[in-house]
Design a protein around this motif. Structure first.
Motif, PDB file in Angstrom:
ATOM      1  N   MET A  79      -9.751  -7.842  24.681  1.00 19.23           N
ATOM      2  CA  MET A  79      -9.783  -6.975  25.861  1.00 19.23           C
ATOM      3  C   MET A  79      -9.058  -5.651  25.617  1.00 19.23           C
ATOM      4  O   MET A  79      -9.257  -4.680  26.340  1.00 19.23           O
ATOM      5  CB  MET A  79      -9.141  -7.692  27.062  1.00 19.23           C
ATOM      6  N   GLU A  80      -8.214  -5.610  24.566  1.00 15.97           N
ATOM      7  CA  GLU A  80      -7.461  -4.385  24.275  1.00 15.97           C
ATOM      8  C   GLU A  80      -8.181  -3.471  23.282  1.00 15.97           C
ATOM      9  O   GLU A  80      -7.572  -2.552  22.738  1.00 15.97           O
ATOM     10  CB  GLU A  80      -6.067  -4.725  23.737  1.00 15.97           C
ATOM     11  N   TRP A  81      -9.494  -3.705  23.060  1.00 13.86           N
ATOM     12  CA  TRP A  81     -10.197  -2.841  22.092  1.00 13.86           C
ATOM     13  C   TRP A  81     -10.096  -1.377  22.501  1.00 13.86           C
ATOM     14  O   TRP A  81     -10.106  -0.484  21.653  1.00 13.86           O
ATOM     15  CB  TRP A  81     -11.665  -3.270  21.948  1.00 13.86           C
ATOM     16  N   VAL A  98      -1.676  -3.421  14.703  1.00 19.70           N
ATOM     17  CA  VAL A  98      -1.252  -4.782  15.033  1.00 19.70           C
ATOM     18  C   VAL A  98      -0.514  -4.741  16.366  1.00 19.70           C
ATOM     19  O   VAL A  98       0.465  -4.002  16.525  1.00 19.70           O
ATOM     20  CB  VAL A  98      -0.326  -5.363  13.936  1.00 19.70           C
ATOM     21  N   HIS A  99      -1.023  -5.514  17.308  1.00 23.89           N
ATOM     22  CA  HIS A  99      -0.372  -5.603  18.628  1.00 23.89           C
ATOM     23  C   HIS A  99       0.145  -7.026  18.826  1.00 23.89           C
ATOM     24  O   HIS A  99      -0.620  -7.982  18.703  1.00 23.89           O
ATOM     25  CB  HIS A  99      -1.368  -5.249  19.729  1.00 23.89           C
ATOM     26  N   ALA A 100       1.457  -7.148  19.104  1.00 24.64           N
ATOM     27  CA  ALA A 100       2.067  -8.470  19.302  1.00 24.64           C
ATOM     28  C   ALA A 100       2.992  -8.413  20.516  1.00 24.64           C
ATOM     29  O   ALA A 100       3.191  -7.346  21.115  1.00 24.64           O
ATOM     30  CB  ALA A 100       2.837  -8.882  18.050  1.00 24.64           C
ATOM     31  N   HIS A 101       3.553  -9.575  20.849  1.00 19.85           N
ATOM     32  CA  HIS A 101       4.371  -9.688  22.068  1.00 19.85           C
ATOM     33  C   HIS A 101       5.812 -10.060  21.701  1.00 19.85           C
ATOM     34  O   HIS A 101       6.347 -11.056  22.188  1.00 19.85           O
ATOM     35  CB  HIS A 101       3.756 -10.717  23.011  1.00 19.85           C
ATOM     36  N   ASN A 102       6.410  -9.270  20.792  1.00 20.78           N
ATOM     37  CA  ASN A 102       7.736  -9.569  20.226  1.00 20.78           C
ATOM     38  C   ASN A 102       8.801  -9.858  21.278  1.00 20.78           C
ATOM     39  O   ASN A 102       9.213  -8.944  22.012  1.00 20.78           O
ATOM     40  CB  ASN A 102       8.205  -8.375  19.390  1.00 20.78           C
ATOM     41  N   ASN A 162       7.322  -4.244  29.363  1.00 19.94           N
ATOM     42  CA  ASN A 162       6.881  -5.480  30.043  1.00 19.94           C
ATOM     43  C   ASN A 162       5.635  -6.095  29.419  1.00 19.94           C
ATOM     44  O   ASN A 162       4.888  -6.818  30.083  1.00 19.94           O
ATOM     45  CB  ASN A 162       6.633  -5.225  31.535  1.00 19.94           C
ATOM     46  N   HIS A 163       5.399  -5.817  28.138  1.00 18.00           N
ATOM     47  CA  HIS A 163       4.174  -6.310  27.512  1.00 18.00           C
ATOM     48  C   HIS A 163       4.376  -6.649  26.028  1.00 18.00           C
ATOM     49  O   HIS A 163       4.334  -7.815  25.666  1.00 18.00           O
ATOM     50  CB  HIS A 163       3.054  -5.271  27.712  1.00 18.00           C
ATOM     51  N   GLY A 164       4.593  -5.663  25.175  1.00 17.39           N
ATOM     52  CA  GLY A 164       4.684  -5.977  23.747  1.00 17.39           C
ATOM     53  C   GLY A 164       4.884  -4.755  22.886  1.00 17.39           C
ATOM     54  O   GLY A 164       5.457  -3.759  23.338  1.00 17.39           O
TER      55      GLY A 164
HETATM   56 ZN   LIG Z   1      -0.827  -7.823  24.688  1.00 16.25          ZN
END
Ligand SMILES: [Zn+2]
Length: 216
Positions: A79-81, A98-102, A162-164
């Motif tokens: 969904m984040e394309w 690279v998207h992560a939720h550290n 509040n996300h990553g």
């Molecule tokens: Zn995310």
């Protein structure tokens, strides 16, 4: 000139990184997303939506272009394309995202602490510049616009409040390293704060020497 990486190598890197992020608990079962640009083109490979991230295979990946048209793959893209495409549009130097939720990064950030690029040599070299992005609903155009605005400053690391986080690399390995290093730096800072101390920074003149030495 950058070495040209094949599409198979890009896909294998995405799968490898996805497992690493899941094993390191930087993403949960359905969280995060990873993409790699096909060099010199307006196409990229990206992780799918709603597929378990701990055991992805290359056949799960989706190929699309910067206009959002699907080119290959059976699943829907992440969904984040939208923000991946938005970054590639404003940053021709970026070929891996690279998207992560550290959790450590988010915990410190939400407590009002800065993730510092000045507390280890690795952070000076690799992170260079971090930008924060205010909270916007995931998967929306408005988030993609905010991400593109932050990315256009030349930042290599973005913190989505509040996300990553998002790592922007000249290749996928670099983007992965940025995301992992952000978490390491946050952990180092957390230990310092837990011991009642501000983390000590590298002296500014030493940072200047390092930057000259590395040519950055
Ligand atoms: Zn995310």
């Amino acid at each position: 000139m950058e070495s040209l990486i094949s599409e198979d190598e890009i896909k294998n890197e995405i799968i490898r990184i996805s497992k690493v992020l899941y094993d390191r608990q930087l993403i949960n079962a359905l969280g995060g997303n990873i993409s790699g640009r096909v060099p010199g083109s307006n196409e990229f490979w990206i992780t799918p939506s709603q597929v378990f991230k701990g055991a992805l295979t290359v056949d799960d990946l989706v190929k699309m272009n910067l206009e959002g048209e699907l080119i290959e793959g059976v699943y829907k893209p992440s969904m984040e394309w939208l923000f991946h495409a938005a970054i590639y549009k404003v940053r021709p130097d970026v070929n891996g995202i690279v998207h992560a939720h550290n959790p450590m990064v988010l915990g410190l950030t939400l407590a009002g602490k800065e993730i510092k690029t000045t507390i280890t040599d690795e952070a000076v070299l690799l992170l260079r510049r971090i930008e924060k992005v205010p909270f916007k609903l995931p998967g929306t155009e408005v988030l993609a616009e905010e991400v593109a605005k932050a990315a256009s400053t030349g930042a290599r690391a973005l913190i989505l409040e509040n996300h990553g986080v998002i790592g922007l690399g000249t290749n996928l390995l670099e983007a992965e390293a940025i995301v992992e290093l952000l978490e390491s730096i946050a952990t180092i800072e957390f230990v310092s704060y837990a011991l009642g101390q501000e983390p000590k920074e590298i002296p500014p003149d030493e940072i200047e020497v390092a930057k000259k030495y590395w040519g950055i």
